[in-house]
Design an enzyme around this catalytic site. Structure first.
Site, PDB file in Angstrom:
ATOM      1  N   HIS A   1       0.835  -1.215   0.000  1.00  0.00           N
ATOM      2  CA  HIS A   1       0.000   0.000   0.000  1.00  0.00           C
ATOM      3  C   HIS A   1       0.870   1.266   0.000  1.00  0.00           C
ATOM      4  CE1 HIS A   1      -3.263   2.671   0.969  1.00  0.00           C
ATOM      5  NE2 HIS A   1      -4.108   1.699   1.224  1.00  0.00           N
TER       6      HIS A   1
ATOM      7  N   GLU B   1      -0.792   1.032  -5.502  1.00  0.00           N
ATOM      8  CA  GLU B   1      -0.577  -0.116  -4.623  1.00  0.00           C
ATOM      9  C   GLU B   1      -0.564  -1.392  -5.449  1.00  0.00           C
ATOM     10  OE1 GLU B   1      -4.027   0.223  -2.038  1.00  0.00           O
ATOM     11  OE2 GLU B   1      -3.952   2.386  -2.189  1.00  0.00           O
TER      12      GLU B   1
HETATM   13  O1  LIG Z   1      -7.858   3.328   6.023  1.00  0.00           O
HETATM   14  P1  LIG Z   1      -7.153   2.083   5.586  1.00  0.00           P
HETATM   15  O2  LIG Z   1      -7.692   0.827   6.234  1.00  0.00           O
HETATM   16  O3  LIG Z   1      -5.667   2.195   5.746  1.00  0.00           O
HETATM   17  O4  LIG Z   1      -7.426   1.915   4.043  1.00  0.00           O
HETATM   18  C1  LIG Z   1      -7.080   2.927   3.148  1.00  0.00           C
HETATM   19  C2  LIG Z   1      -7.519   2.573   1.726  1.00  0.00           C
HETATM   20  O5  LIG Z   1      -6.827   1.423   1.309  1.00  0.00           O
HETATM   21  C3  LIG Z   1      -7.031   1.029  -0.062  1.00  0.00           C
HETATM   22  O6  LIG Z   1      -6.492   1.958  -0.932  1.00  0.00           O
HETATM   23  C4  LIG Z   1      -8.507   0.816  -0.336  1.00  0.00           C
HETATM   24  O7  LIG Z   1      -8.752   0.606  -1.715  1.00  0.00           O
HETATM   25  C5  LIG Z   1      -9.338   1.943   0.175  1.00  0.00           C
HETATM   26  O8  LIG Z   1     -10.722   1.597   0.062  1.00  0.00           O
HETATM   27  C6  LIG Z   1      -8.997   2.280   1.615  1.00  0.00           C
HETATM   28  O9  LIG Z   1      -9.760   3.380   2.037  1.00  0.00           O
END
Ligand SMILES: O=P(O)(O)OC[C@H]1O[C@H](O)[C@H](O)[C@@H](O)[C@@H]1O
Length: 315
Positions: A184, A289
């Site tokens: 990520h 990501e």
């Molecule tokens: O807030 P987190 O659990 O770290 O996730 C952050 C983001 O991760 C990814 O990019 C997903 O596609 C998103 O839907 C999510 O909001």
């Protein structure tokens, strides 16, 4: 746990000044004689800084928790064994969003230097840091929620030509399991309004902002002009490039992976995240990501999987 070191795709060993590595306060710092550096937090094996030519390449929130109380908002959190909210009636259902890898404390296995490969520039040093997490060292909670036998080795290699991060998944049990994984990465940019993302043209994506509707990327360049949360699937080109003002900023090359998520929370979502700061920080980051998140990867007992990325910074 498999501690074998695999040759990395960046850098070669040399007889000149050597990279330096230190472990302090739950973090591993590595730097090259050139001054380029990387910092990896044992919590989540999260890369929290990667500097090249004096520039920080990763965005980390000013309010990110680095004390192990929650996953780091920024850097490169590792997502395993499920991406996003786990589906109902699935072996991962009891896990938190994005699984347990990003909020487990990993073991630092050690460093190695490696000779190789695709992006090496003659005479550059490279340093490879290996981190491990396995089913015997998980929290009781995570073990209960996902009682599979596995070991992970995450290798972070810093070379003059870039940063490589590779995840090895090993099923150490006898029964098959299904997993997803994703790196990520939060890339730092100067101004999101000047950013274009190339290499995703003619690709199908799931738009998580538009009720998970399937869309086709017709424009060869993606621009971020509002909340963006897209899962690009089975991408034909290996490299996704982030440009700013038409100039190359990052090249993100998938290795053993076919999917990539593009995410920017924009104004309202950023406001809603307590650990996202400053609130207008969405202007200075974009997540690209790499992962295996479309469907599931099945790993039989004794089988292995490897996937990751090589990132080149152009600053
Ligand atoms: O807030 P987190 O659990 O770290 O996730 C952050 C983001 O991760 C990814 O990019 C997903 O596609 C998103 O839907 C999510 O909001």
């Amino acid at each position: 746990m498999d501690r074998k070191n695999k040759p990395s795709a960046i850098g070669t060993s040399s007889t000149g000044p050597q990279p330096s590595v230190s472990v302090e306060d739950g973090k591993v710092h590595a730097s090259l004689p050139t001054g380029d550096s990387v910092v990896v937090l044992l919590y989540g094996a999260t890369v929290v800084s990667w500097k090249s030519n004096g520039n920080e390449n990763l965005w980390v929130s000013e309010e990110a928790k680095l004390d192990g109380s929650k996953p780091v908002r920024g850097g490169i959190p590792v997502v395993f064994p499920v991406f996003g909210p786990p589906p109902k009636d699935h072996a991962t259902s009891a896990l938190p969003q994005h699984g347990f890898a990003r909020n487990s404390t990993w073991e630092y296995i050690g460093k190695s230097s490696s000779e190789s490969g695709a992006l090496s520039k003659g005479g550059d040093d490279a340093v490879k840091l290996d981190f491990g997490l396995d089913s015997d060292h998980l929290s009781e909670e995570a073990k209960k929620a996902w009682p599979q036998k596995f070991s992970l080795v995450y290798s972070v290699t810093l070379g003059k030509a870039g940063l490589q991060t590779m995840l090895n998944v090993n099923n150490t049990g006898e029964e098959a399991f299904d997993f997803q994984m994703l790196l990520h990465s939060y890339f730092k940019v100067g101004d999101i309004s000047k950013v274009t993302i190339n290499g995703l043209g003619s690709t199908t994506y799931i738009d998580k902002v538009l009720d998970a509707k399937e869309q086709q990327q017709t424009d060869p360049s993606v621009r971020i002009t509002g909340e963006t949360d897209r899962v690009y699937k089975s991408i034909k080109l290996d490299t996704t490039s982030i440009l700013e003002d038409g100039q190359s900023r990052f090249d993100v090359t998938r290795d053993g992976l076919e999917d990539s998520v593009v995410w920017n929370p924009w104004i309202e979502k950023a406001k809603g995240m307590g650990d996202f700061a400053p609130k207008d920080g969405y202007k200075n980051m974009v997540c690209v990501e790499v992962g295996a998140v479309d469907g599931w990867q099945r790993l039989d007992g004794g089988e292995r999987f490897e996937g990751g990325q090589l990132v080149k910074s152009h600053l």
